[in-house]
Structures are given as C-alpha cells and as structure tokens.
Design a protein around this motif. Sequence first.
Motif, PDB file in Angstrom:
ATOM      1  N   VAL A 106       0.931  -1.211  -0.012  1.00 48.43           N
ATOM      2  CA  VAL A 106       0.026  -0.062  -0.195  1.00 48.43           C
ATOM      3  C   VAL A 106       0.841   1.307  -0.106  1.00 48.43           C
ATOM      4  O   VAL A 106       0.589   2.196  -0.536  1.00 48.43           O
ATOM      5  CB  VAL A 106      -0.903  -0.027   1.349  1.00 48.43           C
ATOM      6  N   LEU A 107       1.853   1.254   0.853  1.00 48.03           N
ATOM      7  CA  LEU A 107       2.891   2.430   0.965  1.00 48.03           C
ATOM      8  C   LEU A 107       3.583   2.439  -0.486  1.00 48.03           C
ATOM      9  O   LEU A 107       3.800   3.666  -0.935  1.00 48.03           O
ATOM     10  CB  LEU A 107       3.914   2.231   1.958  1.00 48.03           C
ATOM     11  N   TRP A 108       3.809   1.356  -1.077  1.00 44.76           N
ATOM     12  CA  TRP A 108       4.344   1.539  -2.384  1.00 44.76           C
ATOM     13  C   TRP A 108       3.331   2.105  -3.535  1.00 44.76           C
ATOM     14  O   TRP A 108       4.138   3.122  -4.194  1.00 44.76           O
ATOM     15  CB  TRP A 108       5.020   0.075  -3.009  1.00 44.76           C
ATOM     16  N   ILE A 109       2.344   1.625  -3.372  1.00 45.96           N
ATOM     17  CA  ILE A 109       1.268   2.344  -4.471  1.00 45.96           C
ATOM     18  C   ILE A 109       1.032   3.929  -4.153  1.00 45.96           C
ATOM     19  O   ILE A 109       1.138   4.618  -5.024  1.00 45.96           O
ATOM     20  CB  ILE A 109      -0.155   1.526  -4.379  1.00 45.96           C
ATOM     21  N   TYR A 110       0.940   4.055  -3.111  1.00 48.94           N
ATOM     22  CA  TYR A 110       0.935   5.591  -2.559  1.00 48.94           C
ATOM     23  C   TYR A 110       2.278   6.455  -2.869  1.00 48.94           C
ATOM     24  O   TYR A 110       2.065   7.508  -3.516  1.00 48.94           O
ATOM     25  CB  TYR A 110       0.858   5.669  -1.133  1.00 48.94           C
ATOM     26  N   ALA A 111       3.358   5.849  -2.959  1.00 50.89           N
ATOM     27  CA  ALA A 111       4.594   6.398  -3.285  1.00 50.89           C
ATOM     28  C   ALA A 111       4.582   6.794  -4.913  1.00 50.89           C
ATOM     29  O   ALA A 111       5.015   7.869  -5.550  1.00 50.89           O
ATOM     30  CB  ALA A 111       5.843   5.779  -3.035  1.00 50.89           C
ATOM     31  N   ALA A 112       3.835   5.738  -5.576  1.00 51.89           N
ATOM     32  CA  ALA A 112       3.939   5.769  -7.017  1.00 51.89           C
ATOM     33  C   ALA A 112       3.065   6.991  -7.395  1.00 51.89           C
ATOM     34  O   ALA A 112       2.923   7.517  -8.428  1.00 51.89           O
ATOM     35  CB  ALA A 112       3.317   4.524  -7.834  1.00 51.89           C
ATOM     36  N   LYS A 132      13.757   4.304  -3.888  1.00 53.21           N
ATOM     37  CA  LYS A 132      14.836   3.918  -3.992  1.00 53.21           C
ATOM     38  C   LYS A 132      15.565   3.069  -3.032  1.00 53.21           C
ATOM     39  O   LYS A 132      15.910   3.576  -1.879  1.00 53.21           O
ATOM     40  CB  LYS A 132      15.929   4.963  -4.404  1.00 53.21           C
ATOM     41  N   LEU A 133      15.514   1.631  -2.966  1.00 58.08           N
ATOM     42  CA  LEU A 133      15.664   0.679  -1.771  1.00 58.08           C
ATOM     43  C   LEU A 133      17.065   0.250  -2.005  1.00 58.08           C
ATOM     44  O   LEU A 133      17.665  -0.563  -1.012  1.00 58.08           O
ATOM     45  CB  LEU A 133      14.539  -0.250  -1.600  1.00 58.08           C
ATOM     46  N   GLY A 134      17.631   0.024  -3.334  1.00 57.93           N
ATOM     47  CA  GLY A 134      18.721  -0.746  -3.655  1.00 57.93           C
ATOM     48  C   GLY A 134      20.121  -0.345  -2.564  1.00 57.93           C
ATOM     49  O   GLY A 134      20.628  -1.388  -2.320  1.00 57.93           O
ATOM     50  N   TYR A 172      18.065  -2.477   5.310  1.00 63.37           N
ATOM     51  CA  TYR A 172      16.476  -2.315   5.408  1.00 63.37           C
ATOM     52  C   TYR A 172      16.145  -3.829   6.047  1.00 63.37           C
ATOM     53  O   TYR A 172      14.985  -4.304   6.662  1.00 63.37           O
ATOM     54  CB  TYR A 172      15.935  -2.466   3.910  1.00 63.37           C
ATOM     55  N   PHE A 173      16.868  -5.064   5.561  1.00 64.03           N
ATOM     56  CA  PHE A 173      16.443  -6.257   6.252  1.00 64.03           C
ATOM     57  C   PHE A 173      16.823  -6.306   7.893  1.00 64.03           C
ATOM     58  O   PHE A 173      15.966  -6.752   8.213  1.00 64.03           O
ATOM     59  CB  PHE A 173      17.370  -7.387   5.346  1.00 64.03           C
ATOM     60  N   PHE A 175      20.322   5.367   8.836  1.00 63.99           N
ATOM     61  CA  PHE A 175      19.414   6.105   7.646  1.00 63.99           C
ATOM     62  C   PHE A 175      19.309   7.571   7.653  1.00 63.99           C
ATOM     63  O   PHE A 175      18.367   7.994   7.301  1.00 63.99           O
ATOM     64  CB  PHE A 175      18.091   5.449   7.687  1.00 63.99           C
ATOM     65  N   LYS A 176      20.799   7.970   7.933  1.00 63.69           N
ATOM     66  CA  LYS A 176      20.503   9.489   7.784  1.00 63.69           C
ATOM     67  C   LYS A 176      20.304  10.030   6.408  1.00 63.69           C
ATOM     68  O   LYS A 176      21.159   9.862   5.576  1.00 63.69           O
ATOM     69  CB  LYS A 176      21.768  10.176   8.546  1.00 63.69           C
ATOM     70  N   GLY A 177      19.380  11.020   6.053  1.00 65.74           N
ATOM     71  CA  GLY A 177      18.965  11.758   4.834  1.00 65.74           C
ATOM     72  C   GLY A 177      18.327  10.696   4.069  1.00 65.74           C
ATOM     73  O   GLY A 177      18.164  11.095   2.952  1.00 65.74           O
ATOM     74  N   VAL A 178      17.771   9.541   4.687  1.00 62.98           N
ATOM     75  CA  VAL A 178      16.803   8.729   3.707  1.00 62.98           C
ATOM     76  C   VAL A 178      15.442   9.229   3.751  1.00 62.98           C
ATOM     77  O   VAL A 178      15.085   9.681   4.943  1.00 62.98           O
ATOM     78  CB  VAL A 178      17.055   7.331   4.231  1.00 62.98           C
ATOM     79  N   LYS A 179      14.551   9.335   2.742  1.00 61.41           N
ATOM     80  CA  LYS A 179      13.257   9.670   2.951  1.00 61.41           C
ATOM     81  C   LYS A 179      12.679   9.049   3.667  1.00 61.41           C
ATOM     82  O   LYS A 179      12.424   7.622   3.790  1.00 61.41           O
ATOM     83  CB  LYS A 179      12.650   9.756   1.435  1.00 61.41           C
ATOM     84  N   PRO A 180      11.777   9.568   4.692  1.00 61.53           N
ATOM     85  CA  PRO A 180      10.944   8.593   5.614  1.00 61.53           C
ATOM     86  C   PRO A 180       9.950   7.550   5.078  1.00 61.53           C
ATOM     87  O   PRO A 180       9.761   6.436   5.522  1.00 61.53           O
ATOM     88  CB  PRO A 180       9.921   9.890   6.280  1.00 61.53           C
ATOM     89  N   LEU A 181       9.326   8.138   3.578  1.00 65.58           N
ATOM     90  CA  LEU A 181       8.336   7.057   3.039  1.00 65.58           C
ATOM     91  C   LEU A 181       9.433   5.837   2.659  1.00 65.58           C
ATOM     92  O   LEU A 181       8.820   4.687   2.785  1.00 65.58           O
ATOM     93  CB  LEU A 181       7.758   7.758   1.817  1.00 65.58           C
ATOM     94  N   ASP A 182      10.546   6.239   2.185  1.00 65.98           N
ATOM     95  CA  ASP A 182      11.391   5.033   1.496  1.00 65.98           C
ATOM     96  C   ASP A 182      11.819   4.062   2.804  1.00 65.98           C
ATOM     97  O   ASP A 182      11.878   2.943   2.687  1.00 65.98           O
ATOM     98  CB  ASP A 182      12.805   5.669   1.075  1.00 65.98           C
ATOM     99  N   LEU A 183      12.186   4.819   3.792  1.00 68.25           N
ATOM    100  CA  LEU A 183      12.275   4.029   5.227  1.00 68.25           C
ATOM    101  C   LEU A 183      11.203   3.167   5.604  1.00 68.25           C
ATOM    102  O   LEU A 183      11.261   1.744   5.940  1.00 68.25           O
ATOM    103  CB  LEU A 183      12.774   4.872   6.201  1.00 68.25           C
ATOM    104  N   ALA A 184       9.916   3.587   5.664  1.00 71.87           N
ATOM    105  CA  ALA A 184       8.880   2.831   5.934  1.00 71.87           C
ATOM    106  C   ALA A 184       8.570   1.607   5.069  1.00 71.87           C
ATOM    107  O   ALA A 184       8.401   0.478   5.509  1.00 71.87           O
ATOM    108  CB  ALA A 184       7.609   3.660   5.971  1.00 71.87           C
ATOM    109  N   ILE A 185       8.504   1.915   3.544  1.00 69.90           N
ATOM    110  CA  ILE A 185       8.514   0.966   2.628  1.00 69.90           C
ATOM    111  C   ILE A 185       9.673  -0.276   2.830  1.00 69.90           C
ATOM    112  O   ILE A 185       9.317  -1.448   2.823  1.00 69.90           O
ATOM    113  CB  ILE A 185       8.647   1.524   1.357  1.00 69.90           C
ATOM    114  N   GLY A 186      10.989   0.268   2.886  1.00 71.22           N
ATOM    115  CA  GLY A 186      11.905  -0.762   2.979  1.00 71.22           C
ATOM    116  C   GLY A 186      11.640  -1.553   4.457  1.00 71.22           C
ATOM    117  O   GLY A 186      12.176  -2.941   4.251  1.00 71.22           O
TER     118      GLY A 186
END
Length: 294
Positions: free
Chosen positions: A46-52, A59-61, A67-68, A172-183
Amino acid sequence: MNARDFAMLLSLAALWGASFLFMRIATPAVGPFVTSDLRVLLAGAVLWIYAALIKNQPKLGQYWKEYFILGLINAAIPFAFISAAEMNLNASLAAILNATTPLFTALVAWGWTKEPLNWKKVMGLLIGVAGVSILTGWSPVPIGNKIVYSVGFSLLAALSYGFGGIYASRKFKGVKPLDLAIGQQLGAGVILLPFSIATIPNKVPPAEVLYSIAGLSILCTSIAYLFYFRLINNVGAVKTLSVTFLVPIFGVIWGSIFLHESIYLNTLVGMIVIFLSITLVTNLLPLKTKNNSA
C-alpha cells in the motif's frame, strides 16, 4: 501544535491503539507469524502504491541490507512477539506494556551509543519496573506461566523497538521517511515469509479475522506511518513522542468496547506509573537539580 496536527496526533494514537485489538482478534485464528507477515507485506504494498501515486518512487537498492536488519528488529521481531503475547494477554495489557518502549530505548542508547543515564532516567527506569510489576503482579486475574511468558514477549518486543529506533537513527540519515517505511515493511515481510508458510492455517479464517488483518495492515501500519512522518515534519519528534501516552489509552478503550475486556484498578495504576516513568526517561517532565541541569 495547531488543531489539524492535534487531530492527526489523536488519529495516530487511535490507529496504533487499534492494532492491539486487531492482533487480539487475528492471532488466535492464524498465528503470530501469518498475522505479522500479512501485516507488513500488505502495508509495504500500500505504501509503495501511495509512493507511485505521488510520483515518489522509492529507492531501496542502496540500503537493501540495512532494510533487512531494520525490518527484523523494528517490525518482524516486535510484531511477532506482540502477536504471540496476545494469544494469552488481552489487548489492553499488551498496549500498556508496549508503552515501555522509550524505557528500553534509553537503555539501548546507553549501552550502544554511550548516551549517559542521568538520575532522572535511572529513576524513570526504576519506576517503569514498578509500573510493570503493578500491571502484571497486582491483578485479580490468576497469573500462570502462559501469562508470564506473554508479558516477557511484550517486553522483548519493546526492547526490539528500542534497538530498531537507535539503528534507524544511525544508519538512515538523509533517507526519505517514506522509503524507510517501505523498506522496513518489505524487509520484514521477506524475513517472516518462511515462518508464515510453515504455520499457515489449513482452513480459511472467518471474515472478522480477514477484516482485522486488513485493518492492521492498511489503517494501523500504512496510514499510521503516513500520519507519523507528517507529524514529525510538522511539529517535530519530541511533540510526536507524546503519542506514546495516548496509544495505551486507546488500546484500553478499544479493548473494553469491542472485546468487553475488564478494566481493573491495577490496570489504571500500572498505566499511570509507566506514564510517569516515560516522562522522566524522555525528559518530558522538567525536574530541576541544584545546578539547574537535568
């Protein structure tokens, strides 16, 4: 904090408080691993769809290993432990025990980052132990081994959250919060997947269980995370931390209304004592020393 932010704070507390209600309904039917895995996988999707939709493709790579690890200690372990605890604990008690997370975070910060424990934090930790003792020991309900183990699971979940919070702040300094939540959600989902497959129920659960898992994933995880990060941006982390005091209150309310859970005197006293300990550990209660420092 303006009226809109305050309403968002109350909504966040209500959603996170409801998560204990949904876990109490779903876990006995499908088990802690299936409940937790469906929660994080659906929430991550759901968060990924919201981001789209907002054209903010995650960007999780770059941080996939991190993230694991974050998914393990900040979602997979605590979600599974809380779900396992609610096989025997009611939603109200589980919600209050989870409020000890700031206490464990202070201990983890002291042991990991060498953040000092001043007298207020030490006092808060000791008061927190007293609050848990009142909550679980001074009870009209008989305390057997299953209850003791379940309380232990709840406290281990809070400890895991403590490690997760410190790890996230360091890695995760500087990582977008939404990326952090999805990852985090997707990392936890992959980790929990083999345990979930091994314990999948052999029959389709009833409708209320499916609704509870959907509410747990979409409302209490996806939407709640969006509220949480919006509040941090609008009012800052310290004011957002006040949600810690509101979540157990809503947990007790929802458990009483929908599950008809009894509210005993020790429940209220233990909750108040734990709240007092949190104010000391998080420096929300300004007590002055002789040199006016805390």
